[in-house]
Design a protein around this motif. Structure first.
Motif, PDB file in Angstrom:
ATOM      1  N   MET A  50      54.338  58.018   1.793  1.00 47.78           N
ATOM      2  CA  MET A  50      53.358  57.743   2.835  1.00 47.78           C
ATOM      3  C   MET A  50      54.076  57.730   4.181  1.00 47.78           C
ATOM      4  N   LYS A  51      53.651  58.598   5.083  1.00 50.39           N
ATOM      5  CA  LYS A  51      54.246  58.631   6.413  1.00 50.39           C
ATOM      6  C   LYS A  51      53.857  57.360   7.163  1.00 50.39           C
ATOM      7  N   ASN A  52      54.770  56.920   8.002  1.00 50.45           N
ATOM      8  CA  ASN A  52      54.541  55.717   8.819  1.00 50.45           C
ATOM      9  C   ASN A  52      54.208  54.494   7.978  1.00 50.45           C
ATOM     10  N   HIS A  53      54.793  54.422   6.806  1.00 48.55           N
ATOM     11  CA  HIS A  53      54.576  53.287   5.908  1.00 48.55           C
ATOM     12  C   HIS A  53      55.949  52.720   5.584  1.00 48.55           C
ATOM     13  N   PHE A  54      56.145  51.466   5.904  1.00 43.76           N
ATOM     14  CA  PHE A  54      57.443  50.848   5.696  1.00 43.76           C
ATOM     15  C   PHE A  54      57.270  49.572   4.895  1.00 43.76           C
ATOM     16  N   ILE A  55      58.220  49.305   4.044  1.00 44.94           N
ATOM     17  CA  ILE A  55      58.193  48.089   3.251  1.00 44.94           C
ATOM     18  C   ILE A  55      59.388  47.248   3.663  1.00 44.94           C
ATOM     19  N   PHE A  56      59.101  46.038   4.089  1.00 43.07           N
ATOM     20  CA  PHE A  56      60.156  45.130   4.490  1.00 43.07           C
ATOM     21  C   PHE A  56      60.283  44.032   3.449  1.00 43.07           C
ATOM     22  N   CYS A  57      61.488  43.705   3.112  1.00 37.07           N
ATOM     23  CA  CYS A  57      61.751  42.588   2.220  1.00 37.07           C
ATOM     24  C   CYS A  57      62.571  41.581   3.021  1.00 37.07           C
ATOM     25  N   ILE A  58      62.023  40.406   3.213  1.00 41.06           N
ATOM     26  CA  ILE A  58      62.684  39.395   4.029  1.00 41.06           C
ATOM     27  C   ILE A  58      63.003  38.196   3.154  1.00 41.06           C
ATOM     28  N   GLU A  59      64.258  37.805   3.166  1.00 45.44           N
ATOM     29  CA  GLU A  59      64.678  36.616   2.441  1.00 45.44           C
ATOM     30  C   GLU A  59      65.157  35.592   3.447  1.00 45.44           C
ATOM     31  N   SER A  60      64.812  34.362   3.201  1.00 47.28           N
ATOM     32  CA  SER A  60      65.208  33.280   4.096  1.00 47.28           C
ATOM     33  C   SER A  60      66.197  32.373   3.379  1.00 47.28           C
ATOM     34  N   ALA A  61      67.174  31.902   4.136  1.00 52.28           N
ATOM     35  CA  ALA A  61      68.148  30.970   3.564  1.00 52.28           C
ATOM     36  C   ALA A  61      67.642  29.536   3.668  1.00 52.28           C
ATOM     37  N   GLY A  62      66.433  29.371   4.152  1.00 54.90           N
ATOM     38  CA  GLY A  62      65.841  28.043   4.172  1.00 54.90           C
ATOM     39  C   GLY A  62      65.608  27.471   5.555  1.00 54.90           C
ATOM     40  N   GLY A  63      66.311  27.960   6.558  1.00 51.57           N
ATOM     41  CA  GLY A  63      66.131  27.424   7.906  1.00 51.57           C
ATOM     42  C   GLY A  63      64.781  27.770   8.483  1.00 51.57           C
ATOM     43  N   LEU A  64      64.346  28.988   8.271  1.00 53.95           N
ATOM     44  CA  LEU A  64      63.051  29.460   8.759  1.00 53.95           C
ATOM     45  C   LEU A  64      62.320  30.147   7.620  1.00 53.95           C
ATOM     46  N   THR A  65      61.004  30.113   7.671  1.00 54.55           N
ATOM     47  CA  THR A  65      60.225  30.798   6.635  1.00 54.55           C
ATOM     48  C   THR A  65      60.286  32.306   6.885  1.00 54.55           C
ATOM     49  N   PRO A  66      60.081  33.115   5.861  1.00 59.06           N
ATOM     50  CA  PRO A  66      60.072  34.565   6.061  1.00 59.06           C
ATOM     51  C   PRO A  66      59.039  35.008   7.106  1.00 59.06           C
ATOM     52  N   GLU A  67      57.902  34.333   7.176  1.00 60.57           N
ATOM     53  CA  GLU A  67      56.879  34.686   8.160  1.00 60.57           C
ATOM     54  C   GLU A  67      57.394  34.493   9.589  1.00 60.57           C
ATOM     55  N   VAL A  68      58.094  33.392   9.824  1.00 61.12           N
ATOM     56  CA  VAL A  68      58.656  33.123  11.152  1.00 61.12           C
ATOM     57  C   VAL A  68      59.762  34.131  11.460  1.00 61.12           C
ATOM     58  N   LEU A  69      60.611  34.411  10.483  1.00 58.61           N
ATOM     59  CA  LEU A  69      61.677  35.395  10.685  1.00 58.61           C
ATOM     60  C   LEU A  69      61.105  36.750  11.055  1.00 58.61           C
ATOM     61  N   PHE A  70      60.054  37.164  10.347  1.00 51.29           N
ATOM     62  CA  PHE A  70      59.436  38.456  10.624  1.00 51.29           C
ATOM     63  C   PHE A  70      58.865  38.485  12.042  1.00 51.29           C
ATOM     64  N   THR A  71      58.126  37.448  12.410  1.00 48.56           N
ATOM     65  CA  THR A  71      57.516  37.383  13.732  1.00 48.56           C
ATOM     66  C   THR A  71      58.576  37.441  14.828  1.00 48.56           C
ATOM     67  N   GLU A  72      59.652  36.684  14.654  1.00 49.04           N
ATOM     68  CA  GLU A  72      60.722  36.691  15.656  1.00 49.04           C
ATOM     69  C   GLU A  72      61.444  38.039  15.696  1.00 49.04           C
ATOM     70  N   ALA A  73      61.645  38.637  14.548  1.00 49.21           N
ATOM     71  CA  ALA A  73      62.304  39.950  14.503  1.00 49.21           C
ATOM     72  C   ALA A  73      61.464  41.005  15.217  1.00 49.21           C
ATOM     73  N   ILE A  74      60.159  40.971  15.021  1.00 49.11           N
ATOM     74  CA  ILE A  74      59.273  41.927  15.700  1.00 49.11           C
ATOM     75  C   ILE A  74      59.304  41.700  17.208  1.00 49.11           C
ATOM     76  N   ALA A  75      59.315  40.435  17.640  1.00 46.52           N
ATOM     77  CA  ALA A  75      59.378  40.137  19.074  1.00 46.52           C
ATOM     78  C   ALA A  75      60.666  40.690  19.684  1.00 46.52           C
ATOM     79  N   ILE A  76      61.774  40.552  18.978  1.00 49.42           N
ATOM     80  CA  ILE A  76      63.052  41.089  19.458  1.00 49.42           C
ATOM     81  C   ILE A  76      62.999  42.608  19.511  1.00 49.42           C
ATOM     82  N   LEU A  77      62.437  43.223  18.485  1.00 44.90           N
ATOM     83  CA  LEU A  77      62.310  44.681  18.449  1.00 44.90           C
ATOM     84  C   LEU A  77      61.448  45.193  19.600  1.00 44.90           C
TER      85      LEU A  77
END
Length: 105
Positions: A50-77
């Motif tokens: 599928m073009k323009n289809h990406f699968i992200f796998c996010i693991e958290s070490a416990g400091g932040l939830t994967p949802e927060v990590l994803f949101t912050e990563a997108i903001a940085i991007l």
């Protein structure tokens, strides 16, 4: 016949259903092409990405939830993309200025 397809797939992508074989675990597909090497499957199964289809796998070490990590990563991007666009605009402006200066000379 569908049982053959289910058995030949090393990734266990297919499940057997009343109507035949069904893709049950698409993320398990490694695109090994085993399912299309043998007739009649080469005409019945279509492999594609599928073009323009990406699968992200996010693991958290416990400091932040994967949802927060994803949101912050997108903001940085997004910020890095803005900076890149600004740099490209500046480069375009400088090149346009150089071209007009060269025309004057």
């Amino acid at each position: 016949v569908a049982e053959q397809l289910v058995k030949m797939c090393p990734g266990k992508v297919f499940d057997l259903e009343d109507i035949g074989a069904k893709v049950a675990r698409p993320l398990s597909c490694t695109m090994c092409r085993e399912c299309i090497r043998v007739s009649p499957w080469d005409e019945r199964v279509r492999l594609s990405r599928m073009k323009n289809h990406f699968i992200f796998c996010i693991e958290s070490a416990g400091g932040l939830t994967p949802e927060v990590l994803f949101t912050e990563a997108i903001a940085i991007l997004v910020e890095k993309c803005r900076a890149l666009l600004e740099t490209l605009d500046e480069t375009t402006d400088v090149n346009a200025h150089k071209t007009s200066d060269a025309m004057i000379d």
